[in-house]
Design an enzyme around this catalytic site. Structure first.
Site, PDB file in Angstrom:
ATOM      1  N   HIS A 100      -6.276   5.497  -5.993  1.00  0.00           N
ATOM      2  CA  HIS A 100      -6.653   4.923  -4.693  1.00  0.00           C
ATOM      3  C   HIS A 100      -7.940   5.531  -4.149  1.00  0.00           C
ATOM      4  O   HIS A 100      -8.260   5.330  -2.989  1.00  0.00           O
ATOM      5  CB  HIS A 100      -5.565   5.181  -3.644  1.00  0.00           C
ATOM      6  CG  HIS A 100      -4.334   4.351  -3.800  1.00  0.00           C
ATOM      7  ND1 HIS A 100      -3.460   4.510  -4.842  1.00  0.00           N
ATOM      8  CD2 HIS A 100      -3.826   3.346  -3.042  1.00  0.00           C
ATOM      9  CE1 HIS A 100      -2.457   3.651  -4.705  1.00  0.00           C
ATOM     10  NE2 HIS A 100      -2.661   2.929  -3.633  1.00  0.00           N
TER      11      HIS A 100
ATOM     12  N   GLU B 277      -4.395  -9.954  -7.625  1.00  0.00           N
ATOM     13  CA  GLU B 277      -5.813  -9.775  -7.292  1.00  0.00           C
ATOM     14  C   GLU B 277      -6.710 -10.789  -7.997  1.00  0.00           C
ATOM     15  O   GLU B 277      -7.603 -11.384  -7.409  1.00  0.00           O
ATOM     16  CB  GLU B 277      -6.267  -8.350  -7.615  1.00  0.00           C
ATOM     17  CG  GLU B 277      -5.800  -7.295  -6.608  1.00  0.00           C
ATOM     18  CD  GLU B 277      -4.381  -6.832  -6.846  1.00  0.00           C
ATOM     19  OE1 GLU B 277      -3.741  -7.325  -7.808  1.00  0.00           O
ATOM     20  OE2 GLU B 277      -3.900  -5.968  -6.081  1.00  0.00           O
TER      21      GLU B 277
END
Lengths: 354, 330
Positions: B128, B59
């Site tokens: 999440h 990321e």
């Protein structure tokens, strides 16, 4: 092995140029320390003294259209990338004439005109930027090279590994230059890395990598030239581990408890400026009067730069919130459009790319 | 035309790629997989692997590369799978994207768009499901968009791409399947103003419901039910969390004299706190009741359905807060 010893100095004029470049960085930073002690400059100040051969050698290999990403120890890189000593010092003074209008300071020198992308003070944080600059060139079909400088401390960061992998995976035109000065602030390489052969780490990502004597400017220049040529001709990313040493403390607040004075003294025997100067003198290529004239020239340049900074004007507080977002024109549209803003009034240079 | 939020996002991506060759999409599984939420499904075949660029699970690396590509003249759209994963790229987003223009004295702007899903409601657990867009809204230098309607899903991306500075787009995971009608000629939308989606007609006790993103549908449902109880509401969809359109909020509160802020983020130090503070600072004497807030309970979002539901804002909690606000006036 040193090219200085092996090959001697073949091109006296060019060697003189390199000597001058290193000396410019040295004198600029000696002046910075002096100005810091006089409280003209504040914040963190990290000097490059001892490592000048690295920036001097690598910059020789670059073309004006190439890009440079550097660290917070970047005064020398900026200067040798042709940011003026005056703009650098004015920046440290917090003046409007500074290369970042006083918003960056010593650790954050930027210059659009020379494609100098900082001045990055998060260790390893500049590597992904360099990968992206190279990606843009690759996608746009441009033959430019992005050079990214970072210290060996960056090798412990995840961003180092992510960037190596991305650059190699996508075969991007980037040259990674690891300035291995053996200490990440006060932490010796051997105390922070299980594998201390840094070039080997890059090689593990299928990147052509080799170690270079970073105190020998001719060796650095030769290696960088070879690497930049390979990158520019489509050879994918390359990696140089430049073995060097920081003669001074990490910053102005470092009592240097972590290394022996004898170690510093030993490295100072290989001062990159003295090495080249000595080799040239031995070869009869640097008459005393030339050396004196060179020093006087450099001193004059730095002295002029100090005058420029001293006579600058503080960036107005009324401008403080400017550049958080791009300026908007009266019609509501933006005045700039492009990764390199078009509104650099000081250089007058446009910069919309791609 | 009938469409879904997901299809509207995809149409926006396709349109942007067709209109500007500098635009490309980069992220984990955006290509061969079709996007982890299927937003980019089919685009690889249409635009090829250079412009629909799969990345490794890096990321920080690929967000930073997006920033570098933006500096180099491209117009990258970087997709991060969820806001929780974006924490791995915080260094690049906050230390680089948000600061480079200012730190460089106006020399280097960063025209990057970063898209990510946010929010809970799908039993995906604490790693999440969080709503951290309010955090990002804290950062000067960023623009924070939260499309909650089909029109904004279709229209915000192109507007974001015209912005010379970094824009983060938060797509609530529960909205992707939202279906409805969208004009055939729907296109770019303004992102400077909040939207007043429902206007109190002055027939009963009135109040302003302020929300954004994934909680908009439940706030609209609550507004319908409140109307049946004689409570009349303005509903504001903030659309953009930074910069906040304070004017629209104040204009509404000046008419209704009460406000309930609904935010799926946690209450402490949240965007709802910022909104409540602004109302108190700027419209204190317009208020007939304390500002109410409906936020997620201050726990990591749990897996079990009943626990997750209990942790999140709901129609019932919004209605209870609205009744308190109205009742507080006697």
């Amino acid at each position: 092995m040193s090219t200085l010893k092996n090959q001697g100095v073949t091109d006296a004029e060019h060697a003189g140029h390199l000597l001058r470049q290193m000396l410019r960085v040295r004198r600029l930073e000696e002046k910075c320390i002096e100005l810091y002690s006089a409280a003209k400059i504040r914040g963190f100040l990290h000097v490059y003294i001892g490592e000048e051969a690295v920036a001097a050698g690598v910059m020789e290999a670059l073309a004006p259209e190439d890009a440079v990403v550097a660290t917070y120890r970047e005064h020398g890189h900026a200067l040798l990338r042709r940011v003026s000593a005056g703009a650098i010092l004015a920046e440290m003074y917090g003046h409007a004439e500074g290369c970042c209008r006083g918003r960056g300071g010593s650790m954050h020198l930027f210059d659009a005109a020379t494609r100098f992308y900082g001045g990055n003070a998060i260790v390893a944080g500049g590597l992904p930027l360099a990968v992206g600059l190279a990606l843009a060139d690759r996608m746009a079909g441009r033959q430019r090279v992005t050079v990214c400088f970072f210290g060996e401390g960056a090798v412990a960061e995840g961003e180092f590994h992510e960037s190596m992998n991305l650059a190699a995976l996508w075969q991007l035109p980037v040259l990674f230059c690891c300035e291995n000065n053996l200490y990440a602030m006060g932490t010796a390489l051997g105390r922070s890395e299980s594998q201390t052969d840094i070039a080997l780490k890059a090689a593990a990502y299928e990147i052509s990598a080799w170690a270079v004597d970073g105190m020998d400017v001719l060796a650095v220049e030769q290696a960088a030239g070879r690497a930049v040529d390979a990158v520019r001709s489509g050879g994918g990313p390359h990696f140089l581990e430049l073995r060097t040493y920081r003669f001074r403390a990490h910053s102005m607040f470092d009592p240097e408890l972590y290394r022996e004075k004898s170690e510093v003294a030993q490295w100072m025997e290989r001062d990159p400026i003295s090495l080249l100067q000595g080799a040239m003198q031995e070869a009869g290529q640097l008459p005393e009067e030339d050396w004196a004239a060179l020093q006087a020239d450099v001193d004059a340049e730095i002295s002029t730069a100090v005058g420029f900074a001293e006579n600058g004007t503080p960036e107005p507080v009324s401008e403080l919130s400017r550049f958080v977002y791009s300026d908007r024109a009266e019609d509501g549209g933006y005045t700039g459009d492009g990764g390199t803003a078009e509104r650099d009034t000081r250089s007058g240079k446009g910069g919309a790319e791609g | 035309m009938k469409t879904t939020y997901r299809e509207a996002m995809r149409a926006a991506l396709r349109d942007a790629m067709q209109r500007d060759e500098r635009v490309f999409l980069m992220g984990e599984d955006v290509g061969r997989y079709g996007g982890s939420f299927a937003v980019s499904l089919g685009l690889l075949e249409e635009f090829g692997p250079d412009r629909i660029r799969d990345t490794p699970l890096s990321e920080s690396g690929f967000v930073g590369a997006g920033i570098g590509a933006a500096l180099g003249g491209m117009r990258p759209v970087v997709e991060i799978m969820t806001v929780n994963f974006s924490l791995l790229a915080l260094d690049q987003i906050i230390n680089n994207a948000a600061t480079l223009l200012h730190m460089s004295g106006g020399q280097f702007n960063v025209p990057i768009v970063i898209r990510m899903t946010t929010g809970a409601g799908r039993q995906l657990g604490a790693q999440h499901s969080h709503s951290l867009e309010g955090w990002y809204a804290h950062i000067p230098g960023l623009r924070i968009l939260t499309p909650a309607t089909l029109a904004d899903a279709r229209g915000m991306l192109w507007t974001a791409l015209q912005d010379p500075d970094p824009v983060l787009i938060f797509e609530h995971g529960s909205l992707y399947n939202m279906a409805g009608d969208l004009d055939d000629d729907a296109g770019p939308v303004d992102v400077d103003k909040a939207a007043l989606l429902r206007h109190a007609d002055g027939t009963g006790e009135s109040l302003t419901l302020i929300t954004y993103g994934g909680t908009l549908p439940l706030v609209l449902a609550a507004a319908d039910q409140l109307a049946e109880e004689g409570i009349d509401t303005d509903v504001i969809d903030l659309r953009t969390l930074r910069p906040l359109d304070t004017h629209t909020i104040l204009d509404s509160v000046a008419g209704t004299h009460r406000a309930v802020v609904v935010d799926e983020g946690w209450r402490s130090g949240s965007i709802s706190a910022e909104i409540a503070a602004r109302i108190c600072e700027l419209a204190f004497f317009d208020l007939d009741a304390p500002v109410e807030r409906v936020c997620s309970l201050e726990v990591p979002v749990p897996y079990a359905k009943h626990l997750e539901e209990a942790a999140l804002p709901s129609v019932g909690r919004v209605m209870a807060a609205a009744r308190r606000a109205v009742g507080a006036n006697g």
